[in-house]
Design a protein around this motif. Sequence first.
Motif, PDB file in Angstrom:
ATOM      1  N   ARG A 535      -6.406  -6.036  22.459  1.00 48.58           N
ATOM      2  CA  ARG A 535      -5.177  -6.758  22.805  1.00 48.58           C
ATOM      3  C   ARG A 535      -5.287  -8.220  22.384  1.00 48.58           C
ATOM      4  NH1 ARG A 535      -0.809  -6.866  26.670  1.00 48.58           N
ATOM      5  NH2 ARG A 535      -1.444  -4.981  27.759  1.00 48.58           N
ATOM      6  N   ILE A 536      -6.425  -8.835  22.694  1.00 47.14           N
ATOM      7  CA  ILE A 536      -6.609 -10.245  22.364  1.00 47.14           C
ATOM      8  C   ILE A 536      -6.752 -10.415  20.853  1.00 47.14           C
ATOM      9  CG2 ILE A 536      -8.028 -12.282  22.748  1.00 47.14           C
ATOM     10  CD1 ILE A 536      -8.922 -11.065  25.390  1.00 47.14           C
ATOM     11  N   ALA A 537      -7.455  -9.494  20.224  1.00 47.29           N
ATOM     12  CA  ALA A 537      -7.699  -9.596  18.784  1.00 47.29           C
ATOM     13  C   ALA A 537      -6.396  -9.567  17.995  1.00 47.29           C
ATOM     14  CB  ALA A 537      -8.621  -8.472  18.328  1.00 47.29           C
ATOM     15  N   LEU A 538      -5.458  -8.700  18.397  1.00 49.13           N
ATOM     16  CA  LEU A 538      -4.175  -8.653  17.699  1.00 49.13           C
ATOM     17  C   LEU A 538      -3.337  -9.879  18.040  1.00 49.13           C
ATOM     18  CD1 LEU A 538      -2.284  -7.201  15.796  1.00 49.13           C
ATOM     19  CD2 LEU A 538      -1.377  -5.917  17.732  1.00 49.13           C
ATOM     20  N   GLY A 539      -3.377 -10.288  19.315  1.00 44.67           N
ATOM     21  CA  GLY A 539      -2.618 -11.465  19.718  1.00 44.67           C
ATOM     22  C   GLY A 539      -3.064 -12.714  18.994  1.00 44.67           C
ATOM     23  N   LYS A 540      -4.368 -12.843  18.763  1.00 44.62           N
ATOM     24  CA  LYS A 540      -4.915 -13.999  18.049  1.00 44.62           C
ATOM     25  C   LYS A 540      -4.998 -13.753  16.547  1.00 44.62           C
ATOM     26  CE  LYS A 540      -7.756 -16.013  21.738  1.00 44.62           C
ATOM     27  NZ  LYS A 540      -9.129 -16.491  22.090  1.00 44.62           N
ATOM     28  N   SER A 541      -4.658 -12.551  16.111  1.00 41.86           N
ATOM     29  CA  SER A 541      -4.663 -12.183  14.693  1.00 41.86           C
ATOM     30  C   SER A 541      -6.031 -12.378  14.054  1.00 41.86           C
ATOM     31  CB  SER A 541      -3.607 -12.998  13.929  1.00 41.86           C
ATOM     32  OG  SER A 541      -3.337 -12.400  12.688  1.00 41.86           O
ATOM     33  N   LYS A 542      -7.038 -11.755  14.641  1.00 43.84           N
ATOM     34  CA  LYS A 542      -8.405 -11.874  14.151  1.00 43.84           C
ATOM     35  C   LYS A 542      -8.601 -11.018  12.897  1.00 43.84           C
ATOM     36  CE  LYS A 542     -10.228 -14.552  17.381  1.00 43.84           C
ATOM     37  NZ  LYS A 542     -10.934 -15.814  17.097  1.00 43.84           N
ATOM     38  N   ASN A 543      -8.909 -11.662  11.783  1.00 45.23           N
ATOM     39  CA  ASN A 543      -9.057 -10.945  10.517  1.00 45.23           C
ATOM     40  C   ASN A 543     -10.265 -10.016  10.495  1.00 45.23           C
ATOM     41  OD1 ASN A 543      -6.767 -12.124   9.437  1.00 45.23           O
ATOM     42  ND2 ASN A 543      -7.891 -13.749   8.386  1.00 45.23           N
ATOM     43  N   VAL A 544     -11.411 -10.516  10.965  1.00 46.01           N
ATOM     44  CA  VAL A 544     -12.620  -9.689  10.863  1.00 46.01           C
ATOM     45  C   VAL A 544     -12.528  -8.461  11.766  1.00 46.01           C
ATOM     46  CG1 VAL A 544     -14.097 -11.601  10.129  1.00 46.01           C
ATOM     47  CG2 VAL A 544     -13.859 -11.091  12.565  1.00 46.01           C
ATOM     48  N   GLY A 700       1.945 -16.247  18.103  1.00 45.08           N
ATOM     49  CA  GLY A 700       3.403 -16.358  18.187  1.00 45.08           C
ATOM     50  C   GLY A 700       3.889 -17.139  19.388  1.00 45.08           C
ATOM     51  N   TRP A 701       3.031 -18.016  19.952  1.00 42.74           N
ATOM     52  CA  TRP A 701       3.351 -18.694  21.207  1.00 42.74           C
ATOM     53  C   TRP A 701       4.635 -19.516  21.155  1.00 42.74           C
ATOM     54  CZ3 TRP A 701       3.744 -23.988  21.262  1.00 42.74           C
ATOM     55  CH2 TRP A 701       3.180 -24.676  20.168  1.00 42.74           C
ATOM     56  N   ARG A 702       5.041 -19.981  19.967  1.00 43.14           N
ATOM     57  CA  ARG A 702       6.234 -20.831  19.891  1.00 43.14           C
ATOM     58  C   ARG A 702       7.493 -20.102  20.350  1.00 43.14           C
ATOM     59  NH1 ARG A 702       2.813 -22.472  15.893  1.00 43.14           N
ATOM     60  NH2 ARG A 702       2.567 -24.739  15.579  1.00 43.14           N
ATOM     61  N   ALA A 703       7.488 -18.769  20.296  1.00 41.76           N
ATOM     62  CA  ALA A 703       8.668 -18.011  20.734  1.00 41.76           C
ATOM     63  C   ALA A 703       8.877 -18.085  22.236  1.00 41.76           C
ATOM     64  CB  ALA A 703       8.537 -16.554  20.290  1.00 41.76           C
ATOM     65  N   ASN A 704       7.902 -18.644  22.979  1.00 47.83           N
ATOM     66  CA  ASN A 704       8.112 -18.849  24.408  1.00 47.83           C
ATOM     67  C   ASN A 704       9.253 -19.807  24.677  1.00 47.83           C
ATOM     68  OD1 ASN A 704       6.126 -17.208  25.776  1.00 47.83           O
ATOM     69  ND2 ASN A 704       4.569 -18.518  24.839  1.00 47.83           N
ATOM     70  N   SER A 705       9.655 -20.567  23.657  1.00 51.38           N
ATOM     71  CA  SER A 705      10.792 -21.476  23.824  1.00 51.38           C
ATOM     72  C   SER A 705      12.081 -20.714  24.108  1.00 51.38           C
ATOM     73  CB  SER A 705      10.968 -22.330  22.571  1.00 51.38           C
ATOM     74  OG  SER A 705      11.257 -21.522  21.447  1.00 51.38           O
ATOM     75  N   LEU A 706      12.107 -19.415  23.798  1.00 51.49           N
ATOM     76  CA  LEU A 706      13.291 -18.599  24.081  1.00 51.49           C
ATOM     77  C   LEU A 706      13.381 -18.205  25.553  1.00 51.49           C
ATOM     78  CD1 LEU A 706      13.243 -16.255  20.955  1.00 51.49           C
ATOM     79  CD2 LEU A 706      14.779 -18.155  21.398  1.00 51.49           C
ATOM     80  N   ILE A 707      12.308 -18.451  26.301  1.00 51.29           N
ATOM     81  CA  ILE A 707      12.246 -18.185  27.749  1.00 51.29           C
ATOM     82  C   ILE A 707      12.627 -16.723  28.042  1.00 51.29           C
ATOM     83  CG2 ILE A 707      12.768 -19.141  30.023  1.00 51.29           C
ATOM     84  CD1 ILE A 707      13.880 -21.607  28.682  1.00 51.29           C
ATOM     85  N   GLY A 714       6.073  -9.893  18.924  1.00 54.08           N
ATOM     86  CA  GLY A 714       6.119 -10.319  17.535  1.00 54.08           C
ATOM     87  C   GLY A 714       4.759 -10.555  16.936  1.00 54.08           C
ATOM     88  N   LYS A 715       4.783 -10.749  15.604  1.00 54.61           N
ATOM     89  CA  LYS A 715       3.526 -10.932  14.870  1.00 54.61           C
ATOM     90  C   LYS A 715       3.739 -11.889  13.705  1.00 54.61           C
ATOM     91  CE  LYS A 715      -0.752 -10.294  13.965  1.00 54.61           C
ATOM     92  NZ  LYS A 715      -0.753 -11.682  13.434  1.00 54.61           N
ATOM     93  N   THR A 716       2.836 -12.860  13.595  1.00 61.62           N
ATOM     94  CA  THR A 716       2.820 -13.756  12.443  1.00 61.62           C
ATOM     95  C   THR A 716       2.154 -13.051  11.262  1.00 61.62           C
ATOM     96  OG1 THR A 716       0.728 -14.648  13.232  1.00 61.62           O
ATOM     97  CG2 THR A 716       2.726 -15.854  13.827  1.00 61.62           C
TER      98      THR A 716
END
Length: 867
Positions: A535-544, A700-707, A714-716
Motif C-alpha cells: 500500500r505504501i509502496a504504490l502510494g509513494k510510487s517506489k520504482n524498485v 498525489g497529496w495535492r488532490a487533498n485540496s479538493l477536500i 489517483g496515481k502520478t
Amino acid sequence: MSKWLKYLISVFALGSVLGVGAIAGVYFYIRPELPSVEILKDVKLQTPMQIYTRDGRLISQYGVKRRIPVTLEEVPQQLIDAILATEDSRFYEHPGIDPIGIIRAAFNLMVTGRLSQGGSTLTMQLARGFFLTRDKTFVRKLKEIFIAWHMERVLTKDEILSLYINKVELGHRSFGFGAAAQVYYGKSLDELNLAQIATLAGLPKAPSTMNPISRPERSVDRRRVVLGRMLSEKFITRAQYESAANEPVSAALHGAEIELDAPYLADVIYNEMVSIYGKEEAETGGYKVYATADYESQKAAIAALRQNLHDYDERHGYRGIIGQLWRKSPPSEEADDGSFIPDMAWSEQKIVSHLKGFSNYGPLRPAVVTNVFEQAITVIDKSGAFHRIEWDGLAWARPYITDTRQGTPPETASDILQEGALIWIRQRDEDDRWQLSQFPEASSALVALDPNNGAVRALVGGYSFYQSQFNRATQAKRQVGSNIKPFLYSAALEQGHTIASVINDAPINQWDRSSGRAWRPANSPAVYDGPIRMRIALGKSKNVVAVRLLRAVGIDNVRNHLRKFGFQMEDLPRDESLSLGSASITPIEVANGFVTIANGGYAVSPHFIERIEGQYGEYVWHANPLTACPVCEQTEGLTAQLGQPEVGDNPNNDEHLNPLPPQAEQVVSSQNMFLVSEMLRTAITGSGSVRNKTYWRGTGWRANSLIRRKDLAGKTGTTNDSKDTWFSGFAPDLVATVWVGFDDPSRSLGRTAAYPYLINNNPHKTTIIGNAMQGGEDGAKAAQPAWIRYMQKALADSPEMSKAIPENIVSVRIDRGTGKLTGRTDHTSKFEYFITGTEPVEWVAEHEIIDETQDEEQKNALEDEIF
C-alpha cells in the motif's frame, strides 16, 4: 372573306396540331431524363452536420452548404408574401407554368434577340435548382417547363413552396431562407424585420452580386424592388414601404452559433460519422449528433488544460515578444530579420489593421504595447480596445534561458517590454484581469470517462486545434511512467500478494551481460525505506518495489494481466522496464484502463456519441454501450422475460422498453479492483500519524485540496528526464487522465528555480495548483494541477461517497511495519483489507514491532494528523 377565314382557321388548327405534336415529341424525347415521382416526394436537402454536447449546446458544424430547414408553419407570412410578390405572384393559380410570363419572355426575345427574361415560375426555379443548370438554352428551358409541370402533378403548392424556401441558393454558402437569416443577420426567421425580409427575398435573382455583404448598394436597390412589389400586391402599406426602404444595411457575416468551441472532441465525432455514413452523406445529411460530453464538463476540461500549460510556461520564463513594430530608441535600428524598425509610433488604425492579420488562440489575443510605466503597461488589441496590465500580470516574465534555467527576475516593466512590442495577452479566469502571456510550447491532453459505460465526458487533445490538429488524447502514444503501476500491483494481487505484503525497497544493481553494463533502476526521489508494505509502496510510487514485483509475478503474467485493462500486447515491452512505465500508450487508453479499476473490474469501451437525430429532429440512433452493471448479473431472468429490443425498435428511447443495458464482461475481480482502489486512495490521502511518526504522504497529496477524503483515488506518472508526465485518478462516477509533455519526445520538461514572487506576491496563484512550483517537473507538478482543476468543476455538484466494500473482503488489524497480525491497538497497528482467505495468519513478535514515538514534549508540540 369566309374563304380567307377558313384558310386562317385551317392554318391555325394545323399549327396547333403541329405545335402540340412537337411539344409531345419533345416531351417523350426528354421524358427519360425527368425525375421520378419517388425523387420528388422524397427530396433530400443537403444540410450540414451539427454536433452538440449531450445537453444540447452546439460545438461544431460540418458541411460546405449552410442550411437550416424550416417548415412552412415556421416561416413568417411577411416573408412568404415577399417571395411570392417578387418571384411568382400567381403561384397559387397556375399549374406550374405561367403563360403570361412565357409570352412576356417570348416577346422580349423577339424584340431584343436575347434570352434576358426566362418567364420562370417559382416551381420552374425550383425545378432548375434541383435538377438543371442555369444555362440559358431552349432545351434547358423545355426541360424546366416539363419538370415544373411534372412537379405540380405530384406535389401540393405548399410542398413546392416549402421546398423552395429550404432549397434556394442565397449567397455566402447559405441555402434556404432559414440559413440566410443566420448567415446575414445572426437571427432566426421570426426575428427579422421587414427590411431584412425584403433583402433576403431579393437574393434569388443574383445571390452572389446582390447580397448585402458583398454588394450592399445593389442589395438596397433590390430591396426597394421587392418592397415595391409587396406594395403593389397590397401586402404592405406605403408607410411600411418608406420605413423599410430607408433602413440602413444591417447585415454582417455570421457563422453557426457555436456555444462551446471544442474542436478536438468534434473532430473525433466527425471522423466517426464519416466512417459510418461516408463523407458526403455525413456532411450533407442534416444529422444532429449529440456527444456524450456535457457542456460544463467539456468547458472545465478545456479551461483546466489551458491554464495548466500557462502555469508551466510561466514557471519556465518568458521567451520574448512576437515582434517589435517600432522603438523609441535607438533610432534606425534593424530587426532580427534585417528589416528597419521605425522610431515613430504607429497610429491606432495602423496597429489595429496589423493585428487583424493575427488569429486568436483560445484565450490568447495579439496586442501591441502603447505605453510602458514603472510597473505597468497599456496595450491595444485588434478590436481597438485598450487594456492596462499591472505588475501582477507582468512580474512572472523572468527570461527563459533553457528548459532548466531562468534568468534574473524583472524589477520594472521596461525590463520586460518596450513600446511597440507585439505580444500575446490573455484574460485571467479568476479575476478577469489582463496579463502578459505567450503561446505554450509544451503540449497536453485530458480525457474524462464515465466508468460505468465508457462514455467520454470530456476530451481535449491540445492547447489549440487551430494551431495543431494532432489529437494527443487519442493519437499520441507516450511512455506512461508510473501510471502503469496500479495494473502491475493488480497482477501481483492476482498472484497471491496482498496490500500488506512487505517488499524490500532497496537499490537494485544488476549486471546485464547483453549490454555489458549494470542496470540500476532508482527511486525518484532516490530515497529507500527498506521493507515496505505494498500500500505504501504504490502510494509513494517506489520504482524498485515495482521491479521486484514484476520479477515475482513474471513478465509474461504481467503482460497478459495488463491486456485485461484494454492495453495492446504490442505496446507492452517484454522486459523489466515495463514495471517503470516504458510502455507507450495513448491518454484515452490509459484512462480506459483506470475505468476498469474504478468500476470494479468490468471491460467497457470509450464512446463519443450518445444519439443521432435527423435534420427535423427525428430519431436515428442511440448508444447502447456495454455497461458495468453488477445488478444486471442478478436480474438476467428479468431481461429474458422482457426481451432486449434493438435500439431501432425504441424510437422514443423509453427506458421501460429496454430495462437493462448490455452487460460488460468482468475481466478482473471486484475484490482485486477494490484493493487497488484503496492503495490509490492513500496515494492521495496518505496514512498514519504525524505525532507518532507513522505518517507518510503519497505522490498525489495535492488532490487533498479538493477536500474529498473518501472517494478520490489517483496515481502520478513520470518518465526518465520528465519527458512525459501523467496524473490519472477517479471519483465513483468519473475517471480522468492528464498528460503533459512536448510533442518532441526527446525534450524534457526541465526544472525551475525558486521564484518568491510566484508564491508570495501573487494572490492569484497557490502552492498547490498554479505556477508556484520549483525543482524538477514531474506528474505531480506538471500534470496533476490540471486534473485537480478539472475535477474541482466536474465534481462540484456530486456528493462525496465512500466506496462500497464488495463481498469476500475482510478487515483485520495488522502491524504497520511487518504486515502481520497484531494484538496492539496503538499507533503501531492499523486495520487493513484482504480478500477472504488471504489475510495474514502469522502474529508479529514483540521484537519485530517498530515504535518511533517522539518524546512527550516534542509529541505535544506537533499537530496530530491521523488519517
